[in-house]
Design a protein around this motif. Structure first.
Motif, PDB file in Angstrom:
ATOM      1  N   SER A   2       0.832  -1.188   0.000  1.00 47.63           N
ATOM      2  CA  SER A   2       0.000   0.000   0.000  1.00 47.63           C
ATOM      3  C   SER A   2       0.872   1.246   0.000  1.00 47.63           C
ATOM      4  O   SER A   2       2.010   1.240   0.411  1.00 47.63           O
ATOM      5  CB  SER A   2      -0.912   0.001   1.224  1.00 47.63           C
ATOM      6  N   ALA A   3       0.294   2.345  -0.432  1.00 46.71           N
ATOM      7  CA  ALA A   3       1.045   3.590  -0.491  1.00 46.71           C
ATOM      8  C   ALA A   3       0.077   4.746  -0.542  1.00 46.71           C
ATOM      9  O   ALA A   3      -1.107   4.583  -0.819  1.00 46.71           O
ATOM     10  CB  ALA A   3       1.963   3.589  -1.706  1.00 46.71           C
ATOM     11  N   TRP A  51       8.717  -6.121   2.639  1.00 42.83           N
ATOM     12  CA  TRP A  51       8.300  -5.777   1.278  1.00 42.83           C
ATOM     13  C   TRP A  51       8.231  -7.052   0.457  1.00 42.83           C
ATOM     14  O   TRP A  51       9.218  -7.479  -0.123  1.00 42.83           O
ATOM     15  CB  TRP A  51       9.277  -4.767   0.665  1.00 42.83           C
ATOM     16  N   GLY A 210       6.651   4.439   3.683  1.00 47.30           N
ATOM     17  CA  GLY A 210       5.391   3.792   3.336  1.00 47.30           C
ATOM     18  C   GLY A 210       5.197   3.509   1.873  1.00 47.30           C
ATOM     19  O   GLY A 210       4.158   2.981   1.483  1.00 47.30           O
ATOM     20  N   GLN A 211       6.170   3.852   1.010  1.00 49.87           N
ATOM     21  CA  GLN A 211       6.042   3.607  -0.412  1.00 49.87           C
ATOM     22  C   GLN A 211       6.952   2.463  -0.832  1.00 49.87           C
ATOM     23  O   GLN A 211       8.119   2.406  -0.447  1.00 49.87           O
ATOM     24  CB  GLN A 211       6.397   4.861  -1.218  1.00 49.87           C
ATOM     25  N   SER A 233       2.617   0.688  -6.249  1.00 52.00           N
ATOM     26  CA  SER A 233       1.815  -0.215  -5.421  1.00 52.00           C
ATOM     27  C   SER A 233       1.137  -1.203  -6.350  1.00 52.00           C
ATOM     28  O   SER A 233       0.993  -0.956  -7.549  1.00 52.00           O
ATOM     29  CB  SER A 233       0.778   0.551  -4.585  1.00 52.00           C
TER      30      SER A 233
END
Length: 285
Positions: A2-3, A51, A210-211, A233
């Motif tokens: 998610s991003a 990730w 968060g990316q 994403s």
């Protein structure tokens, strides 16, 4: 993965070595996936607990299937039903799934077993592939490497990704892509380095703020290696949503030949992954 809300029209961060010059340009999800598949051969996806890489693996499978390729999937870590979930009927119809998850030791004797083991399955895939472009997806290489000698796996990968024709078959194969998902925390730097030496395209999954990001190393024949970094994403249908990355000053681009060291192999997420692979006993508490 998610991003935050994306800006696809501004996505696309390219980093070229060895000069380390940086060019920021416009990219698209199609261009990113095409670039990962452009060289053929082995595409190594190096993921981590933080990730995961299966989403990108499935995005590449979808891309290959929509291009009309036959896709062979060696499934070891999740069920066939779970793996096919999210693909539409057009993509699923092009998948040939070899299920090692349900009965990895061939105890069921149902006639669906693979008596020659995982490497035998891969050799059979090589023999059965029709002439024309094809994709072979390994979910995952880690599962194979924790059960088979590294030399045998590497030899098989080399044969799969470099053969232009099959023994006894005069019909050439135009291009073969081998997509290998590697859970890097489960392996030492020597093994990761050996696999890296076989790759034409190497992807390190990571992220920042968060990316999610993909740091990609391309090895083109008779050319210097080049890097590409993309921020993205994965959407529910396994399309990519490209995004604008964090400020350049805050980015870190990992060395593709340096294995990522897990913060804690005893953490909950790591333990779940190791339990799935059947190797939790390898952890030294």
């Amino acid at each position: 993965m998610s991003a935050p809300p994306s800006h696809p029209e501004r996505a696309g961060l390219w980093i070229v070595t060895p000069s380390e010059s940086v060019v920021v340009g416009v990219g698209s999800q199609s261009e990113m996936l095409d670039s990962l598949l452009a060289l053929g051969g082995l595409v190594l996806l190096r993921d981590s607990v933080e990730w995961e890489g299966r989403g990108l693996l499935k995005a590449l499978i979808k891309k290959s299937a929509l291009r009309g390729e036959q896709v062979h999937v060696l499934g070891c870590e999740v069920s066939e039903e779970e793996f096919r979930e999210g693909f539409d009927s057009c993509v699923n119809s092009r998948l040939i799934y070899y299920d090692l998850f349900r009965d990895p030791l061939s105890w069921s004797k149902t006639g669906e077993a693979f008596p020659e083991g995982p490497l035998g399955v891969l050799r059979a895939i090589c023999r059965r592939t029709d002439p024309g472009p094809a994709t072979i997806a390994l979910d995952s290489l880690s599962w194979l490497l924790l059960r088979l000698p590294c030399s045998a796996v590497c030899q098989t990968l080399h044969a799969l990704s470099h053969q232009n024709s099959y023994p006894g078959d005069s019909s050439p194969v135009k291009q073969v892509h081998v997509l290998g998902l590697l859970h890097e925390e489960l392996h030492g730097p020597g093994l990761v380095g050996a696999l890296s030496s076989l790759t034409q395209t190497e992807v390190i999954l990571g992220g920042l703020m968060g990316q999610a990001s993909a740091h990609v190393l391309f090895r083109k024949p008779q050319q210097r290696p080049t890097y590409q970094t993309s921020w993205f994403s994965i959407l529910p249908d396994f399309s990519l949503d490209l995004q604008e990355g964090p400020p350049l000053g805050s980015q870190h681009h990992p060395d593709p030949h340096t294995a990522l060291v897990p913060k804690s192999l005893g953490s909950g997420k790591s333990r779940i992954k190791l339990q799935r692979l059947g190797v939790e006993s390898r952890i030294q508490e």
